[in-house]
Write a protein that holds these residues in place. Structure first.
Motif, PDB file in Angstrom:
ATOM      1  N   GLN A 116       9.959  12.503   2.133  1.00 23.38           N
ATOM      2  CA  GLN A 116       9.823  11.051   2.042  1.00 23.38           C
ATOM      3  C   GLN A 116       8.351  10.739   1.756  1.00 23.38           C
ATOM      4  N   GLN A 117       8.120   9.733   0.901  1.00 21.62           N
ATOM      5  CA  GLN A 117       6.752   9.447   0.479  1.00 21.62           C
ATOM      6  C   GLN A 117       5.832   9.115   1.649  1.00 21.62           C
ATOM      7  N   LEU A 118       6.352   8.393   2.643  1.00 21.65           N
ATOM      8  CA  LEU A 118       5.521   8.053   3.803  1.00 21.65           C
ATOM      9  C   LEU A 118       5.066   9.310   4.534  1.00 21.65           C
ATOM     10  N   ASP A 119       6.013  10.244   4.742  1.00 24.36           N
ATOM     11  CA  ASP A 119       5.675  11.494   5.427  1.00 24.36           C
ATOM     12  C   ASP A 119       4.736  12.347   4.577  1.00 24.36           C
ATOM     13  N   LYS A 120       4.998  12.354   3.272  1.00 23.07           N
ATOM     14  CA  LYS A 120       4.155  13.147   2.374  1.00 23.07           C
ATOM     15  C   LYS A 120       2.728  12.611   2.380  1.00 23.07           C
ATOM     16  N   PHE A 121       2.583  11.287   2.374  1.00 22.03           N
ATOM     17  CA  PHE A 121       1.243  10.698   2.396  1.00 22.03           C
ATOM     18  C   PHE A 121       0.490  11.135   3.651  1.00 22.03           C
ATOM     19  N   SER A 122       1.166  11.093   4.804  1.00 20.07           N
ATOM     20  CA  SER A 122       0.521  11.519   6.052  1.00 20.07           C
ATOM     21  C   SER A 122       0.091  12.980   5.961  1.00 20.07           C
ATOM     22  N   GLY A 123       0.993  13.827   5.427  1.00 22.83           N
ATOM     23  CA  GLY A 123       0.672  15.252   5.294  1.00 22.83           C
ATOM     24  C   GLY A 123      -0.500  15.482   4.361  1.00 22.83           C
ATOM     25  N   LEU A 124      -0.516  14.782   3.237  1.00 20.74           N
ATOM     26  CA  LEU A 124      -1.620  14.924   2.275  1.00 20.74           C
ATOM     27  C   LEU A 124      -2.948  14.481   2.883  1.00 20.74           C
ATOM     28  N   MET A 125      -2.920  13.348   3.590  1.00 24.18           N
ATOM     29  CA  MET A 125      -4.154  12.850   4.197  1.00 24.18           C
ATOM     30  C   MET A 125      -4.672  13.803   5.272  1.00 24.18           C
ATOM     31  N   ASP A 126      -3.764  14.297   6.120  1.00 29.72           N
ATOM     32  CA  ASP A 126      -4.185  15.223   7.177  1.00 29.72           C
ATOM     33  C   ASP A 126      -4.764  16.505   6.579  1.00 29.72           C
ATOM     34  N   MET A 127      -4.118  17.000   5.498  1.00 23.02           N
ATOM     35  CA  MET A 127      -4.622  18.211   4.855  1.00 23.02           C
ATOM     36  C   MET A 127      -5.965  17.947   4.175  1.00 23.02           C
ATOM     37  N   HIS A 128      -6.121  16.762   3.583  1.00 24.67           N
ATOM     38  CA  HIS A 128      -7.404  16.397   2.952  1.00 24.67           C
ATOM     39  C   HIS A 128      -8.516  16.352   3.991  1.00 24.67           C
ATOM     40  N   ILE A 129      -8.204  15.786   5.154  1.00 25.05           N
ATOM     41  CA  ILE A 129      -9.203  15.732   6.244  1.00 25.05           C
ATOM     42  C   ILE A 129      -9.580  17.142   6.685  1.00 25.05           C
ATOM     43  N   CYS A 130      -8.563  17.999   6.810  1.00 20.78           N
ATOM     44  CA  CYS A 130      -8.791  19.377   7.265  1.00 20.78           C
ATOM     45  C   CYS A 130      -9.678  20.139   6.279  1.00 20.78           C
TER      46      CYS A 130
END
Length: 346
Positions: A57-71
């Motif tokens: 789901q796009q909402l979940d994917k956005f959260s995953g992408l942002m968390d990975m970008h932060i990491c």
């Protein structure tokens, strides 16, 4: 007879241990750097897979992408300097390999972070434009004949909530606007799309009540998310006032016209108050079960109707004061206000 070890033997043994200790330390450092490479490589492989995955789901994917970008940003800024420091500590014969390894890791980190930024920007652009998100919604294609808050508004405000949660991180991405600007563009585009869809509602009064409900919901959610109101001259605040005026005029001007409009001479003339009472009852009965989910909005709408139809400058109360001879034929003001206060369901 006791055996005494010679000092020379002790010294020789100690001298033999020094190279072994140094060699082990160097080997440990090499293994540490290699472990860092393997760990980072696994993390980057996951990041690349997340970017390419279209099943989330796009909402979940956005959260995953942002968390990975932060990491990955943290790894680049905090941990990579430590890896390079460890590389420089390795003996000269390993220096070239170590430096190449550090450059390789740094290059791959930068490439992966750029890919994540592009994927984040794509989702943000879709959310800002609104239509790409709504095109797959079944409830958007078959629009219900109802004034309730639409799922589209709930979806877009869920994105707004998510963008605000990553407010600080979005500011670091130069290709993106800050979260407040993104959210304001989203809600303006959403309102435009809701207006277009509302045209399919056959009854004008219901159409404007639908827009009023959704517009109020958006403003309320924006305040809850950001802790500040949209500017008074913002597009959505202006439209909210417009929708309310349209609803009041379309629904209740006909009721007021009974007090002031002239009947053709060829028709028998029921009294203005009788016509006003009949039209008021008909309108209240028709709209009694219409949905206004927000308690505060229900109260404000009921009061706005009372102010327009009963206590306003052309309303029932002023008419009775100007025509006291008709007072016996009319309903009491409190009874009429009670009828209005039964309008709408939550």
């Amino acid at each position: 007879m006791s055996t005494v070890e010679s000092p020379a033997l002790e010294i020789g043994t100690f001298d033999m241990e020094i190279p072994a200790t140094q060699q082990q330390a160097e080997q440990d450092e090499i293994q540490l750097v290699q472990f860092a490479e393997a760990t980072i490589s696994q993390m980057l492989a996951f990041a690349d897979a997340l970017v390419a995955d279209n099943t989330w789901q796009q909402l979940d994917k956005f959260s995953g992408l942002m968390d990975m970008h932060i990491c990955i940003t943290d790894v680049s800024l905090i941990h990579m300097p430590k890896v390079k420091q460890e590389v420089l500590w390795i003996a000269d014969f390993e220096m070239q390999n170590g430096n190449n390894l550090a450059k390789k890791i740094g290059s791959v980190l930068l490439h992966t972070r750029d890919n994540l930024s592009k994927a984040i920007q794509n989702i943000t652009n879709d959310a800002t434009a609104v239509t790409p998100l709504l095109s797959g919604m079944g409830s958007w294609q078959s629009f219900p004949q109802s004034a309730e808050i639409h799922k589209a508004a709930q979806l877009i405000m869920a994105y707004a909530t998510l963008f605000w949660e990553y407010h600080d991180q979005l500011l670091t991405m130069r290709s993106l606007d800050g979260a407040p600007h993104i959210i304001e563009k989203m809600v303006n585009n959403l309102t435009d799309q809701l207006e277009k869809k509302a045209e399919s509602l056959s009854e004008p009064s219901l159409r404007y009540l639908f827009l009023l409900n959704n517009c109020y919901f958006i403003q309320e959610q924006f305040l809850a998310i950001t802790c500040y109101n949209l500017p008074s001259r913002s597009n959505i605040r202006i439209k909210y006032c417009y929708y309310q005026n349209c609803y009041l005029n379309i629904s209740w001007d006909t009721v007021l016209s009974c007090l002031h409009g002239k009947m053709p001479l060829c028709f028998s003339k029921p009294s203005p108050l009788a016509r006003f009472k009949s039209e008021s009852e008909r309108t209240c009965k028709h709209q009694k079960l219409w949905k206004v989910p927000n308690t505060q909005l229900r109260k404000m709408l009921r009061q706005a109707i009372i102010d327009k139809v009963i206590t306003g400058p052309t309303g029932y109360k002023i008419y009775l004061e100007a025509h006291p001879e008709h007072e016996k034929c009319g309903s009491d003001q409190e009874g009429m206000e009670d009828m209005v206060n039964e309008l709408f369901e939550g």
